[in-house]
Write a protein that holds these residues in place. Structure first.
Motif, PDB file in Angstrom:
ATOM      1  N   TYR A  79       0.803  -1.220   0.000  1.00  0.00           N
ATOM      2  CA  TYR A  79       0.000   0.000   0.000  1.00  0.00           C
ATOM      3  C   TYR A  79       0.839   1.273   0.000  1.00  0.00           C
ATOM      4  CZ  TYR A  79      -4.423  -2.443   0.512  1.00  0.00           C
ATOM      5  OH  TYR A  79      -5.515  -3.232   0.277  1.00  0.00           O
ATOM      6  N   PHE A  80       2.093   1.176   0.430  1.00  0.00           N
ATOM      7  CA  PHE A  80       3.006   2.323   0.394  1.00  0.00           C
ATOM      8  C   PHE A  80       4.306   1.893  -0.280  1.00  0.00           C
ATOM      9  CE2 PHE A  80       0.138   2.977   3.935  1.00  0.00           C
ATOM     10  CZ  PHE A  80      -0.238   4.304   3.807  1.00  0.00           C
ATOM     11  N   PRO A  81       4.262   1.576  -1.574  1.00  0.00           N
ATOM     12  CA  PRO A  81       5.433   1.030  -2.261  1.00  0.00           C
ATOM     13  C   PRO A  81       6.561   2.048  -2.365  1.00  0.00           C
ATOM     14  CG  PRO A  81       3.710   1.546  -3.837  1.00  0.00           C
ATOM     15  CD  PRO A  81       3.100   1.727  -2.482  1.00  0.00           C
ATOM     16  N   ALA A  82       7.772   1.531  -2.507  1.00  0.00           N
ATOM     17  CA  ALA A  82       8.950   2.397  -2.604  1.00  0.00           C
ATOM     18  C   ALA A  82       9.040   3.073  -3.960  1.00  0.00           C
ATOM     19  CB  ALA A  82      10.211   1.581  -2.342  1.00  0.00           C
ATOM     20  N   ALA A  83       8.371   2.539  -4.959  1.00  0.00           N
ATOM     21  CA  ALA A  83       8.431   3.115  -6.308  1.00  0.00           C
ATOM     22  C   ALA A  83       7.195   2.686  -7.076  1.00  0.00           C
ATOM     23  CB  ALA A  83       9.696   2.652  -7.027  1.00  0.00           C
ATOM     24  N   ALA A 149      -1.063 -13.211 -18.466  1.00  0.00           N
ATOM     25  CA  ALA A 149      -2.441 -13.270 -18.925  1.00  0.00           C
ATOM     26  C   ALA A 149      -2.917 -11.867 -19.286  1.00  0.00           C
ATOM     27  CB  ALA A 149      -3.329 -13.858 -17.816  1.00  0.00           C
ATOM     28  N   GLY A 150      -3.703 -11.767 -20.387  1.00  0.00           N
ATOM     29  CA  GLY A 150      -4.228 -10.489 -20.812  1.00  0.00           C
ATOM     30  C   GLY A 150      -3.195  -9.581 -21.436  1.00  0.00           C
ATOM     31  N   GLY A 151      -2.058 -10.121 -21.845  1.00  0.00           N
ATOM     32  CA  GLY A 151      -1.028  -9.312 -22.469  1.00  0.00           C
ATOM     33  C   GLY A 151      -0.215  -8.482 -21.496  1.00  0.00           C
ATOM     34  N   GLN A 152      -0.424  -8.650 -20.182  1.00  0.00           N
ATOM     35  CA  GLN A 152       0.308  -7.885 -19.189  1.00  0.00           C
ATOM     36  C   GLN A 152       1.625  -8.586 -18.870  1.00  0.00           C
ATOM     37  OE1 GLN A 152      -0.459  -5.030 -18.159  1.00  0.00           O
ATOM     38  NE2 GLN A 152      -2.681  -4.748 -18.180  1.00  0.00           N
ATOM     39  N   PRO A 153       2.687  -7.817 -18.575  1.00  0.00           N
ATOM     40  CA  PRO A 153       3.951  -8.444 -18.194  1.00  0.00           C
ATOM     41  C   PRO A 153       3.823  -9.145 -16.844  1.00  0.00           C
ATOM     42  CG  PRO A 153       4.039  -6.074 -17.872  1.00  0.00           C
ATOM     43  CD  PRO A 153       2.768  -6.354 -18.596  1.00  0.00           C
ATOM     44  N   SER A 154       4.597 -10.199 -16.646  1.00  0.00           N
ATOM     45  CA  SER A 154       4.598 -10.901 -15.362  1.00  0.00           C
ATOM     46  C   SER A 154       6.034 -11.167 -14.954  1.00  0.00           C
ATOM     47  CB  SER A 154       3.822 -12.224 -15.467  1.00  0.00           C
ATOM     48  OG  SER A 154       4.394 -13.065 -16.458  1.00  0.00           O
ATOM     49  N   TRP A 155       6.237 -11.303 -13.637  1.00  0.00           N
ATOM     50  CA  TRP A 155       7.583 -11.460 -13.103  1.00  0.00           C
ATOM     51  C   TRP A 155       7.664 -12.654 -12.176  1.00  0.00           C
ATOM     52  CZ3 TRP A 155       5.146  -6.769 -13.602  1.00  0.00           C
ATOM     53  CH2 TRP A 155       5.767  -5.853 -14.457  1.00  0.00           C
ATOM     54  N   SER A 156       8.888 -13.166 -12.028  1.00  0.00           N
ATOM     55  CA  SER A 156       9.131 -14.339 -11.193  1.00  0.00           C
ATOM     56  C   SER A 156      10.379 -14.107 -10.352  1.00  0.00           C
ATOM     57  CB  SER A 156       9.311 -15.592 -12.056  1.00  0.00           C
ATOM     58  OG  SER A 156       9.831 -16.655 -11.290  1.00  0.00           O
ATOM     59  N   ALA A 157      10.195 -14.052  -9.021  1.00  0.00           N
ATOM     60  CA  ALA A 157      11.343 -13.930  -8.119  1.00  0.00           C
ATOM     61  C   ALA A 157      12.208 -15.183  -8.178  1.00  0.00           C
ATOM     62  CB  ALA A 157      10.852 -13.684  -6.691  1.00  0.00           C
ATOM     63  N   TYR A 158      11.557 -16.342  -8.299  1.00  0.00           N
ATOM     64  CA  TYR A 158      12.306 -17.595  -8.369  1.00  0.00           C
ATOM     65  C   TYR A 158      13.253 -17.600  -9.558  1.00  0.00           C
ATOM     66  CZ  TYR A 158      13.214 -22.519  -9.396  1.00  0.00           C
ATOM     67  OH  TYR A 158      13.826 -23.704  -9.702  1.00  0.00           O
ATOM     68  N   GLN A 159      12.762 -17.149 -10.704  1.00  0.00           N
ATOM     69  CA  GLN A 159      13.601 -17.159 -11.910  1.00  0.00           C
ATOM     70  C   GLN A 159      14.794 -16.221 -11.767  1.00  0.00           C
ATOM     71  OE1 GLN A 159      11.924 -17.341 -16.022  1.00  0.00           O
ATOM     72  NE2 GLN A 159      12.617 -15.212 -16.098  1.00  0.00           N
ATOM     73  N   ALA A 160      14.547 -15.019 -11.239  1.00  0.00           N
ATOM     74  CA  ALA A 160      15.641 -14.055 -11.085  1.00  0.00           C
ATOM     75  C   ALA A 160      16.690 -14.571 -10.105  1.00  0.00           C
ATOM     76  CB  ALA A 160      15.078 -12.717 -10.610  1.00  0.00           C
ATOM     77  N   LEU A 161      16.258 -15.126  -8.990  1.00  0.00           N
ATOM     78  CA  LEU A 161      17.205 -15.608  -7.981  1.00  0.00           C
ATOM     79  C   LEU A 161      17.935 -16.862  -8.443  1.00  0.00           C
ATOM     80  CD1 LEU A 161      15.018 -14.982  -4.817  1.00  0.00           C
ATOM     81  CD2 LEU A 161      17.143 -13.803  -5.416  1.00  0.00           C
ATOM     82  N   LYS A 206      15.089 -11.005  -0.177  1.00  0.00           N
ATOM     83  CA  LYS A 206      13.795 -10.422   0.188  1.00  0.00           C
ATOM     84  C   LYS A 206      13.503  -9.197  -0.677  1.00  0.00           C
ATOM     85  CE  LYS A 206      11.113  -8.769   4.142  1.00  0.00           C
ATOM     86  NZ  LYS A 206      10.624  -7.563   3.474  1.00  0.00           N
ATOM     87  N   MET A 207      14.535  -8.413  -1.003  1.00  0.00           N
ATOM     88  CA  MET A 207      14.330  -7.256  -1.885  1.00  0.00           C
ATOM     89  C   MET A 207      13.774  -7.696  -3.236  1.00  0.00           C
ATOM     90  SD  MET A 207      17.813  -5.070  -1.224  1.00  0.00           S
ATOM     91  CE  MET A 207      18.221  -4.359   0.370  1.00  0.00           C
ATOM     92  N   ILE A 208      14.316  -8.792  -3.771  1.00  0.00           N
ATOM     93  CA  ILE A 208      13.830  -9.311  -5.050  1.00  0.00           C
ATOM     94  C   ILE A 208      12.365  -9.730  -4.930  1.00  0.00           C
ATOM     95  CG2 ILE A 208      14.079 -11.183  -6.726  1.00  0.00           C
ATOM     96  CD1 ILE A 208      16.300  -9.256  -7.056  1.00  0.00           C
ATOM     97  N   THR A 209      12.057 -10.476  -3.868  1.00  0.00           N
ATOM     98  CA  THR A 209      10.676 -10.937  -3.666  1.00  0.00           C
ATOM     99  C   THR A 209       9.723  -9.770  -3.510  1.00  0.00           C
ATOM    100  OG1 THR A 209      11.514 -12.944  -2.585  1.00  0.00           O
ATOM    101  CG2 THR A 209       9.202 -12.390  -2.225  1.00  0.00           C
ATOM    102  N   ASP A 210      10.121  -8.762  -2.716  1.00  0.00           N
ATOM    103  CA  ASP A 210       9.261  -7.589  -2.512  1.00  0.00           C
ATOM    104  C   ASP A 210       9.050  -6.822  -3.818  1.00  0.00           C
ATOM    105  OD1 ASP A 210       9.051  -8.204   0.142  1.00  0.00           O
ATOM    106  OD2 ASP A 210      10.542  -6.757   0.828  1.00  0.00           O
ATOM    107  N   GLU A 211      10.110  -6.727  -4.636  1.00  0.00           N
ATOM    108  CA  GLU A 211       9.999  -5.998  -5.898  1.00  0.00           C
ATOM    109  C   GLU A 211       9.046  -6.699  -6.857  1.00  0.00           C
ATOM    110  OE1 GLU A 211      10.811  -3.023  -8.798  1.00  0.00           O
ATOM    111  OE2 GLU A 211      11.046  -3.131  -6.616  1.00  0.00           O
ATOM    112  N   VAL A 212       9.145  -8.023  -6.929  1.00  0.00           N
ATOM    113  CA  VAL A 212       8.223  -8.787  -7.784  1.00  0.00           C
ATOM    114  C   VAL A 212       6.791  -8.627  -7.290  1.00  0.00           C
ATOM    115  CG1 VAL A 212       7.537 -11.123  -8.437  1.00  0.00           C
ATOM    116  CG2 VAL A 212       9.936 -10.441  -8.592  1.00  0.00           C
ATOM    117  N   ARG A 213       6.619  -8.685  -5.982  1.00  0.00           N
ATOM    118  CA  ARG A 213       5.282  -8.544  -5.413  1.00  0.00           C
ATOM    119  C   ARG A 213       4.710  -7.151  -5.709  1.00  0.00           C
ATOM    120  NH1 ARG A 213       5.907  -9.663   0.442  1.00  0.00           N
ATOM    121  NH2 ARG A 213       6.144 -11.805  -0.277  1.00  0.00           N
TER     122      ARG A 213
END
Length: 478
Positions: A79-83, A149-161, A206-213
């Motif tokens: 609710y109060f994201p860093a960016a 889905a719906g043409g929107q980009p999606s991200w994966s913390a598992y893949q990045a890590l 955790k930074m990676i996970t939070d960023e994906v979320r």
């Protein structure tokens, strides 16, 4: 960070705060109007650009109980994201080739990460985490820019890590640190440095996970992401599905929970000072008012502390539930004149000495399984055999002053439930109750004899610490 724009609801910052408070309530954090007003005052005096101060100020205003901080922190990030979006101040990601379309140079990126982890530059690590998610975290092949889905980009913390593998950088970082100290480093310093680097690696993960979320929440919505991202509070975790870390966290909540129950019991006793009506004294008083009982007299209550006898199944996953309940009872033992504990698997054995005041309770369940004689044949639960051995050797422990408490899932492995002996034990006790960690809908399914036992002794569903607390509070002597 700007609160104007997409983050602010149509009612502005106050409306956004109300949405945040609503999310906390939906996830089990009790926040009242008074706390919400306090939080609004925090927003009016703290510079919103300082997120750490904002986080701590809102936490101080909104949280009233221990064990709620993890839920709060997760929702705060949503609710109060860093960016917003890719954010500002992006780190340049090294690529193979001269143009921006080249593949990510993973080894060069790992070199940058190793330097930042070694130096402990948290701000730069935060920026790097955003860049890593953007370059390596898109679902599909690394850097493919695939769409969800719906043409929107999606991200994966598992893949990045998995691609970056930050945990494999520990040895390289330690070699660099030792080289800077000319190789002169004690074993103690070596261990301290290793722990510090491991903590930094965990923080980066955790930074990676939070960023994906955060990026996922911008597309799918905060409420949708919160359903799966926000962890359960310790008191809402089910005993039978809890993993080791959750059980350890549960055990840390025992004493705060016991203090809460004891304070509630004190209030109940305060409001239950008077006993039953004393007819003789009431009639005697009424003589001064012409026979009209204007001032009723009540008997003085003499609440006695009952003895408590506990029979607990310590087999399999039920052991976590039994352990937590025994620790809670141990913390509340001053409410009882005497507590005796009997563990069972195939047969029962007394383990009271392991739970005496001052006894070391760390690893106590391992000691129970190791020292007590609980197995007679194949090590599978046998409720009927356990009730029989308890009645044979310790049946006199249950008296008219005793409250009998049975802990277990009532799964007998299709063996004789021995209802006759249980009925006799329940008849000997002043009170008897059964606490079952399984959902009520599963009672009586498969090898469960719960419904048959429930005909003999009142059975209560206790899947979580919250449910257990409610049952124990109701059963505590007044």
């Amino acid at each position: 960070m700007s609160i104007t724009g997409p983050i602010a609801a149509e009612h502005g910052l106050p409306g956004h705060l109300v949405d945040f408070v609503g999310a906390l309530r939906r996830h089990g954090v009790a926040v009242g109007p008074g706390e919400t007003v306090d939080a609004a005052q925090v927003l009016s005096v703290i510079d919103l650009l300082y997120r750490d101060q904002l986080r701590e100020g809102l936490a101080a205003a909104l949280l009233r109980r221990s064990g709620q901080r993890q839920v709060f922190d997760t929702l705060f990030e949503l609710y109060f994201p860093a960016a917003l979006g890719a954010g500002a101040g992006e780190v340049e990601v090294p690529r193979v080739g001269d143009d921006d379309d080249g593949a990510v140079d993973v080894e060069a990126l790992r070199d940058i990460l190793a330097d930042l982890l070694r130096d402990g530059d948290i701000a730069a690590l935060t920026e790097l985490a955003r860049a890593v998610v953007d370059a390596l975290g898109r679902s599909g092949a690394a850097g493919s820019g695939s769409q969800g889905a719906g043409g929107q980009p999606s991200w994966s913390a598992y893949q990045a890590l998995r691609t970056l593998s930050p945990e494999t950088l520990l040895a390289r970082i330690m070699d660099d640190l030792k080289a800077g100290m000319n190789g002169e480093i004690s074993d103690f310093t070596d261990e301290m440095l290793r722990r510090e680097i491991r903590d930094r690696i965990a923080r980066f993960r955790k930074m990676i996970t939070d960023e994906v979320r955060r990026r996922t929440a911008e597309i799918r919505g905060k409420e949708q992401v919160a359903k799966t991202a926000v962890p359960k509070q310790a008191e809402q975790v089910e005993f039978l599905s809890a993993y080791a870390d959750q059980l350890a966290q549960l055990r840390r909540t025992v004493h705060p929970l016991a203090r809460r129950l004891a304070s509630r019991l004190a209030v109940r006793r305060k409001h239950a000072k008077r006993g039953t009506l004393d007819m003789r004294r009431t009639l005697r008083r009424s003589m001064s008012t012409g026979g009209v009982p204007m001032r009723p007299a009540f008997r003085t209550r003499r609440p006695g502390r009952p003895e408590l006898v506990i029979l607990c199944d310590v087999s399999g996953s039920v052991a976590g539930f039994s352990h937590f309940t025994l620790l809670l009872v141990q913390a509340l033992r001053e409410q009882f004149s005497k507590v005796r504990v009997f563990a069972f698997v195939e047969r029962a054995d007394e383990v009271t000495h392991l739970f005496e005041p001052g006894a070391e309770l760390s690893g106590v369940m391992s000691r129970v399984l190791r020292e007590a004689e609980l197995v007679a044949f194949d090590g599978h639960s046998d409720y009927g055999g356990s009730f029989g051995s308890f009645a044979e050797y310790w049946g006199d422990a249950v008296t008219p002053r005793s409250s009998l408490l049975i802990l277990g899932d009532a799964r007998t492995n299709y063996r004789d439930p021995n209802l006759t002996v249980l009925r006799r034990l329940v008849g000997q006790a002043r009170h008897a109750h059964w606490l079952n960690p399984e959902p009520r809908r599963q009672w009586g399914t498969g090898d469960s004899a719960a419904m048959r036992y429930a005909d003999v002794v009142p059975m209560h569903e206790c899947r979580t610490a919250g449910q257990l607390a409610d049952v124990v509070e109701a059963l505590l002597p007044v």
